[in-house]
Design a protein around this motif. Structure first.
Motif, PDB file in Angstrom:
ATOM      1  N   SER A 134       0.809  -1.222   0.000  1.00  0.00           N
ATOM      2  CA  SER A 134       0.000   0.000   0.000  1.00  0.00           C
ATOM      3  C   SER A 134       0.840   1.269   0.000  1.00  0.00           C
ATOM      4  CB  SER A 134      -0.940  -0.001   1.212  1.00  0.00           C
ATOM      5  OG  SER A 134      -1.755  -1.157   1.205  1.00  0.00           O
ATOM      6  N   GLU A 135       2.044   1.197   0.530  1.00  0.00           N
ATOM      7  CA  GLU A 135       2.892   2.393   0.600  1.00  0.00           C
ATOM      8  C   GLU A 135       3.669   2.637  -0.691  1.00  0.00           C
ATOM      9  OE1 GLU A 135       2.653   4.471   2.939  1.00  0.00           O
ATOM     10  OE2 GLU A 135       1.486   3.265   4.361  1.00  0.00           O
ATOM     11  N   ASN A 139      -2.819   5.595  -4.088  1.00  0.00           N
ATOM     12  CA  ASN A 139      -4.125   5.436  -3.461  1.00  0.00           C
ATOM     13  C   ASN A 139      -5.122   6.284  -4.245  1.00  0.00           C
ATOM     14  OD1 ASN A 139      -6.437   5.493  -1.859  1.00  0.00           O
ATOM     15  ND2 ASN A 139      -5.291   5.574   0.056  1.00  0.00           N
ATOM     16  N   LYS A 173       5.741   5.939  -7.684  1.00  0.00           N
ATOM     17  CA  LYS A 173       4.567   5.183  -7.241  1.00  0.00           C
ATOM     18  C   LYS A 173       3.666   4.826  -8.420  1.00  0.00           C
ATOM     19  CE  LYS A 173       3.628   6.108  -2.383  1.00  0.00           C
ATOM     20  NZ  LYS A 173       2.607   6.583  -1.412  1.00  0.00           N
TER      21      LYS A 173
END
Length: 259
Positions: A134-135, A139, A173
């Motif tokens: 998740s990091e 998101n 990301k």
């Protein structure tokens, strides 16, 4: 992946259950509060304009006997991180997203288009599973909605990071998101390519009729990006946004809806 503007008002049934059973699991909520579960699903569908939070395919509900919804509730921060972090991610409204089955479910509507027997063709939360990633991925609730993060290869439907518009702090990301969620699964590339080809054909047809390119692009942006009367958006929002360029950006910036 596009920005998801999640309502800040937690569905009432989920809130009541969470306050009464703060350490309960998502599975227990689904079984014990079925009406509440449906309420959560409907709000997620509304917030996401009917699109998968990861790949942007349209979430399609079962229409015939024997079919299942191409929709499930995904926990962005995995449920198995609850004990480690001391926070119950199971029942956290801000942690719940709506996603498709990632090509893994043979009984969804339009299965010939959506399902793949090839495990390497699975995407979204299927490869994500409960992995602690998740990091290192984006998101959907926190990415900016006013800039374009991704671009696409016109003749293949491949997704790439758009280095001309994606903020530098998000590029790593964004690349990790493509890789970890397998957003270049052949199944998704095929579907995105179909969207690009449809846009090409519609533009060509309008120009042959004497329309001005700027007018055509604006009309397509309004038609494809603005939610319909049911609050749903056509699939692969970000593909259309990229393809229509500035016409799309104008519609997004001036629309009263949070697109």
């Amino acid at each position: 992946m596009k920005r998801v503007y999640k309502t800040t008002i937690e569905p009432e049934a989920l809130k009541r259950y969470r306050l009464r059973f703060p350490e309960e699991t998502w599975e227990h909520f689904r079984r014990r509060a079925r009406h509440g579960y449906q309420e959560v699903k409907q709000q997620i569908l509304k917030d996401q304009h009917g699109l998968c939070a990861y790949c942007e395919i349209s979430i399609k509900l079962a229409e015939q006997e024997g079919e299942v919804d191409d929709f499930r509730v995904e926990h962005f921060f995995p449920k198995n991180a609850t004990q480690e972090h001391g926070h119950n991610y199971h029942l956290d409204w801000r942690n719940l997203l709506g996603v498709c089955h990632g090509g893994s479910q043979p009984y969804v509507p339009d299965a010939q288009w959506r399902f793949s027997a090839n495990k390497g063709d699975r995407s979204c939360d299927v490869p994500k599973g409960g992995k602690p990633i998740s990091e290192i991925i984006l998101n959907p609730l926190k990415i900016p909605g006013d800039v374009r993060i991704f671009r696409y290869v016109e003749h293949t439907g491949k997704i790439e990071v758009d280095d001309t518009s994606c903020p530098k702090y998000l590029r790593r990301k964004a690349k990790s998101t493509i890789r970890e969620l397998n957003l270049n699964a052949p199944r998704l590339m095929r579907m995105r390519l179909a969207v690009i080809q449809k846009l090409e054909d519609e533009i060509a047809a309008e120009l042959e009729q004497g329309a001005q390119l700027e007018d055509v692009l604006t009309l397509l942006a309004e038609t494809c990006l603005v939610p319909d009367y049911e609050g749903r958006t056509l699939p692969f929002f970000s593909v259309t946004r990229w393809y229509l360029g500035e016409a799309a950006e104008k519609i997004i910036s001036t629309s009263g809806d949070k697109l």
